[in-house]
Structures are given as structure tokens and as C-alpha cells.
Design a protein around this motif. Structure first.
Motif, PDB file in Angstrom:
ATOM      1  N   LYS A 100       0.835  -1.208   0.000  1.00  6.55           N
ATOM      2  CA  LYS A 100       0.000   0.000   0.000  1.00  6.55           C
ATOM      3  C   LYS A 100       0.867   1.255   0.000  1.00  6.55           C
ATOM      4  O   LYS A 100       0.578   2.217  -0.732  1.00  6.55           O
ATOM      5  CB  LYS A 100      -0.938  -0.004   1.208  1.00  6.55           C
ATOM      6  N   SER A 101       1.933   1.262   0.801  1.00  2.00           N
ATOM      7  CA  SER A 101       2.786   2.449   0.860  1.00  2.00           C
ATOM      8  C   SER A 101       3.500   2.691  -0.472  1.00  2.00           C
ATOM      9  O   SER A 101       3.672   3.841  -0.900  1.00  2.00           O
ATOM     10  CB  SER A 101       3.813   2.315   1.992  1.00  2.00           C
ATOM     11  N   GLN A 134       2.311   1.821  -3.428  1.00  7.97           N
ATOM     12  CA  GLN A 134       1.293   2.329  -4.349  1.00  7.97           C
ATOM     13  C   GLN A 134       0.932   3.777  -4.017  1.00  7.97           C
ATOM     14  O   GLN A 134       0.724   4.594  -4.913  1.00  7.97           O
ATOM     15  CB  GLN A 134       0.051   1.429  -4.308  1.00  7.97           C
ATOM     16  N   ASP A 135       0.882   4.095  -2.723  1.00  9.47           N
ATOM     17  CA  ASP A 135       0.589   5.480  -2.314  1.00  9.47           C
ATOM     18  C   ASP A 135       1.630   6.449  -2.871  1.00  9.47           C
ATOM     19  O   ASP A 135       1.311   7.586  -3.233  1.00  9.47           O
ATOM     20  CB  ASP A 135       0.580   5.598  -0.787  1.00  9.47           C
ATOM     21  N   SER A 136       2.895   5.992  -2.938  1.00 12.59           N
ATOM     22  CA  SER A 136       3.968   6.870  -3.395  1.00 12.59           C
ATOM     23  C   SER A 136       3.835   7.234  -4.878  1.00 12.59           C
ATOM     24  O   SER A 136       4.482   8.175  -5.350  1.00 12.59           O
ATOM     25  CB  SER A 136       5.329   6.217  -3.137  1.00 12.59           C
ATOM     26  N   LEU A 181       0.801   7.969  -6.307  1.00 15.06           N
ATOM     27  CA  LEU A 181      -0.444   8.714  -6.546  1.00 15.06           C
ATOM     28  C   LEU A 181      -0.213  10.116  -7.083  1.00 15.06           C
ATOM     29  O   LEU A 181      -0.787  10.513  -8.106  1.00 15.06           O
ATOM     30  CB  LEU A 181      -1.276   8.776  -5.258  1.00 15.06           C
TER      31      LEU A 181
END
Length: 438
Positions: free
Chosen positions: A110-111, A113-115, A117
Motif C-alpha cells: 500500500k505504501s 502504491q501510495d507513493s 499517486l
């Protein structure tokens, strides 16, 4: 060191690309986007070996834009940020955004993928993700909402035959061997619609001529099976011996077990046996299959044939005692028995209705006559007072209240009309009268 055949034959243009005509054929959605010279971020979802990575590389070559690649297996958040920084510094005004291709994006945390955005939203990079897993489960919602999703399909028979013909006629190594594709059934079967696997198998079986063909390079089903058997000693001798695509942790795992259970529920023993064989040959854990059979016996056959649950449970026990390859036989026996049994889900519906009632009505008190009275005080308070012992009455039955006061008259079990269950339903009508008349 020579490149593998699959790499030597990797297409460089859309005209050489085989398959996925619904996406890159003339007038198709992705083809139109590429021809326009501008693409938006998207995710390619499909099984292994159908051209996801190749398609991304072709797009980058066609658009002549910087192309960065990250593997979700080896890259971390720092790698993502480094690529985004390079893309930002190297981009000129009004130039198309650099492409960031992430293979196996479903493995990104998740982290990680968050990076991505912010860069995707601002257009710093155009993201192309590739995944073999369902993105709705594996890709975070904010990132998925910023990307188009394109589904790639396994290559069909015509696609695979075209690829075989191209391999033996255009590859610099293979065309020197004058290979005759006399039979292709085994090649296609073992490929499972996977171009990479097809080419790997072709390279293996044409590494040396078939001695029975006088030293000529002739591809037959028998020769393919013989070559693969020598590479995989267990081929044909138990679960997991073949080259079939089956990811025990991936979507195909869930799709095939779903097809298996639905075939049993739908009373199709042929289809149920087929999906059972797919799981066995794919190396599925036999205990997992047996557990699903037990669940199916209770959920889908139920009271229409209570013996189904006994047989399924016995198959589970036997599997643990005898193992493979004989274990396939009790699994098949239970599968056919369940598929051909009459069906009822009345118990399944009944417990769900009861759970819903409990959640809606809370902790209703137990009627005094059917409470336990282990102490003198409880007896004095009326616990157990007035309880009628059914075995003291004709037919071992007498009417009395078992439901909480507030729920008297609630119906949760509704008998269904299979021969075995009709008898149970008729008995309830004889006992309770109007309460059980539908």
C-alpha cells in the motif's frame, strides 16, 4: 550466451504483436490511443505470457518517450521516488510524460502504491501497470481510479498457431533446422494460452531431432510428451505434474474452485470432474478440495440427501490416509455423488434466517419451562416448571413452546420439495399443523 526463443521473438511493433485484437486491433480502444500519440495511465490485467510487458515496450517505442521499468518484486518506495524524480527533471515543456512500467504491480505494498499517486495525478509519469491478479483486490482504490483497466485474454488456438509458424520460419536458429510441425495438439495443450510457455516448450522439443524420424526435426504429440516427461519426471503421475497454468494463491485458484462448486450445485458431474482434474493437475492441495466438498454437501445437497455429507467427510478422511495418486479416486467418487444428488439449501437458508433474526431481536429470554434447573432456587423460581418430556407422549411428540415469548410463530426452516425432505416437511405439518403449512 544465446537469448531464449521467447526473447528473440519478442515483437517490436503492433503489427508484429499477436493476440489482444479487442485492444490493439484496427480501431480498438488502445490502438486508437496509441495512434493519437497520447496515452493515459492504465493497468493491463491478464494471465502470464499474453504480452503485457511486450505491449508496454511497444507503446514506449512507438511514442518515443522515456521508458522506466520497475519490478514490484525488487523495488521499494525509494526506487519509485527516484524514478519519479528522474522523470520530473528530464521532462521538457509540452513533451509527453515519461512512461513508468511496473511489472507485477499487485505485489506493491500500500505504501509503495501510495507513493505513485501524486506523480500519476499530476502527469509527471504515465503509469502502465501489469498484473496477473484482479486489480480490484490488489491495487488501492485511489490508484485504480486514476487508471484505465484493460483486460488481456489467453491466446486462442489461431494466435498460438500463428506464433508457432512465425517461430519456425523466422527465428534465425529454428529456421536452420527445417522444423516440420506435423502435430501441434500437445504443444497447444501444454501452453495453456501462454505464448512464453509455448515458445519455451517448442525450444525444448526442437533442441534435438526425434530419433524415430531419422534425425529430422519433426514435432509430434508423442515427441512433445516424451521431451516434457524427461524434464518433469512426475508428468502424468499425480497432481502438479503437467504444465497447466494454475496459481494456488491467485485468481485462477478461486475461479476454478468456484466453477467446481457451481458445477456440483448445478448437477453437472462431467463439468465437476473436469474442474476437479484441473485442480489436481495444477497441484492444488487435496485437503482444500476435500474441505470444499464437505461444505458443498452441507450447503447444496443438505437434507435432500444427508448421506452426501457423510460421504464427503469420509473422502476427506481417506485423502489424509492414502495420499496421491490414489486419493484422486475418493475425491472423484464424492464429486460425482454430490453432483448427481438431489439438491436442497433449506438448512443453509434456515441458519442464515436464524442469525438475521438474532441480530434483529437481540438476547431474548429462554422460556421458563425449557430452562435447566440444577439448583433448588432455580426450581423455586419456576425453571423447568411445566416442561413436557416428549418421550412420555405418543409418537414421542407433544406441542409446547420452545421459542422465546416475543418470537412465537417465527418460521426459519422451510422444507423444500425433494423426496427425502418432503417426508421431513410432512412430519412437521403433522406435528405443528397450521404453523408449517405453506
Amino acid at each position: 550466451m544465446a537469448q531464449p526463443l521467447a526473447e528473440r521473438l519478442r515483437p517490436r511493433t503492433l503489427d508484429d504483436y499477436i493476440g489482444q485484437r479487442h485492444l490493439v486491433g484496427e480501431g480498438a480502444v488502445l490502438r486508437r490511443m496509441i495512434d493519437s500519440g497520447r496515452i493515459s495511465s492504465f493497468i493491463l490485467w491478464g494471465p502470464p505470457g499474453v504480452g503485457k510487458t511486450t505491449l508496454a515496450q511497444i507503446i514506449a517505442n512507438r511514442l518515443e518517450t522515456p521508458f522506466y521499468t520497475l519490478s514490484a518484486v525488487t523495488s521499494g518506495v525509494k526506487d519509485v521516488r527516484d524514478v519519479i524524480e528522474k522523470a520530473q527533471k528530464g521532462r521538457f515543456f509540452n513533451e509527453a510524460s515519461p512512461i513508468l512500467f511496473i511489472d507485477e504491480i499487485h505485489r506493491f505494498s500500500k505504501s509503495q502504491q501510495d507513493s505513485l499517486l501524486g506523480a500519476v495525478e499530476r502527469g509527471v509519469v504515465t503509469l502502465i501497470g501489469a498484473t496477473t491478479e484482479n486489480p480490484s483486490f490488489e491495487v488501492i482504490r485511489p490508484l485504480l481510479s486514476r487508471c484505465q483497466l484493460y483486460v488481456l485474454k489467453s491466446l486462442d488456438k489461431d494466435d498460438l498457431l500463428q506464433l508457432l509458424e512465425r517461430a519456425v520460419t523466422t527465428d534465425a536458429v529454428l529456421k536452420e533446422r527445417h522444423i516440420e510441425l506435423r502435430e501441434t495438439g500437445a504443444l497447444l495443450r501444454f501452453s495453456g494460452g501462454d505464448a512464453r510457455k509455448l515458445l519455451n516448450v517448442l525450444e525444448l522439443v526442437t533442441a534435438s531431432p526425434d530419433p524415430s524420424q531419422g534425425g529430422a526435426y519433426v514435432v509430434t504429440n508423442e515427441w512433445v510428451e516424451k521431451c516434457l516427461a524427461s524434464q518433469q519426471p512426475s508428468l502424468g503421475e499425480g497432481p502438479g505434474g503437467g504444465l497447466l497454468a494454475y496459481d494456488k494463491d491467485g485468481e485462477m485458484h478461486y475461479d476454478i474452485i468456484s466453477a467446481f462448486i457451481k458445477s456440483i450445485r448445478g448437477s453437472d458431474p462431467d463439468a465437476a470432474l473436469y474442474w476437479l482434474a484441473r485442480m489436481i493437475e495444477g497441484g492444488e492441495d487435496p485437503k482444500f478440495i476435500a474441505r470444499r466438498l464437505v461444505i458443498s454437501a452441507a450447503e447444496d445437497i443438505g437434507l435432500a440427501n444427508p448421506n452426501a455429507l457423510l460421504l464427503a467427510n469420509t473422502a476427506f478422511d481417506v485423502i489424509q490416509k492414502i495420499g496421491w495418486p490414489e486419493g484422486r479416486i475418493p475425491l472423484a467418487e464424492a464429486t460425482v455423488y454430490l453432483a448427481t444428488s438431489p439438491k436442497s439449501n433449506s438448512a443453509y437458508l434456515g441458519i442464515d434466517a436464524a442469525l438475521d433474526l438474532v441480530r434483529r431481536t437481540g438476547d431474548q429470554p429462554v422460556p421458563l419451562p425449557i430452562r435447566n434447573a440444577p439448583t433448588q432456587l432455580m426450581k423455586e423460581l419456576g425453571y423447568h416448571d411445566g416442561y413436557k418430556y416428549p418421550h412420555d407422549f405418543p409418537g414421542h411428540f407433544t406441542p409446547q413452546q420452545y421459542m422465546p415469548d416475543a418470537l412465537v410463530g417465527e418460521r426459519l426452516w422451510h422444507g423444500q420439495h425433494s423426496p427425502a425432505e418432503e417426508k421431513l416437511y410432512e412430519r412437521m405439518v403433522n406435528y405443528w399443523g397450521e404453523r408449517y403449512k405453506e
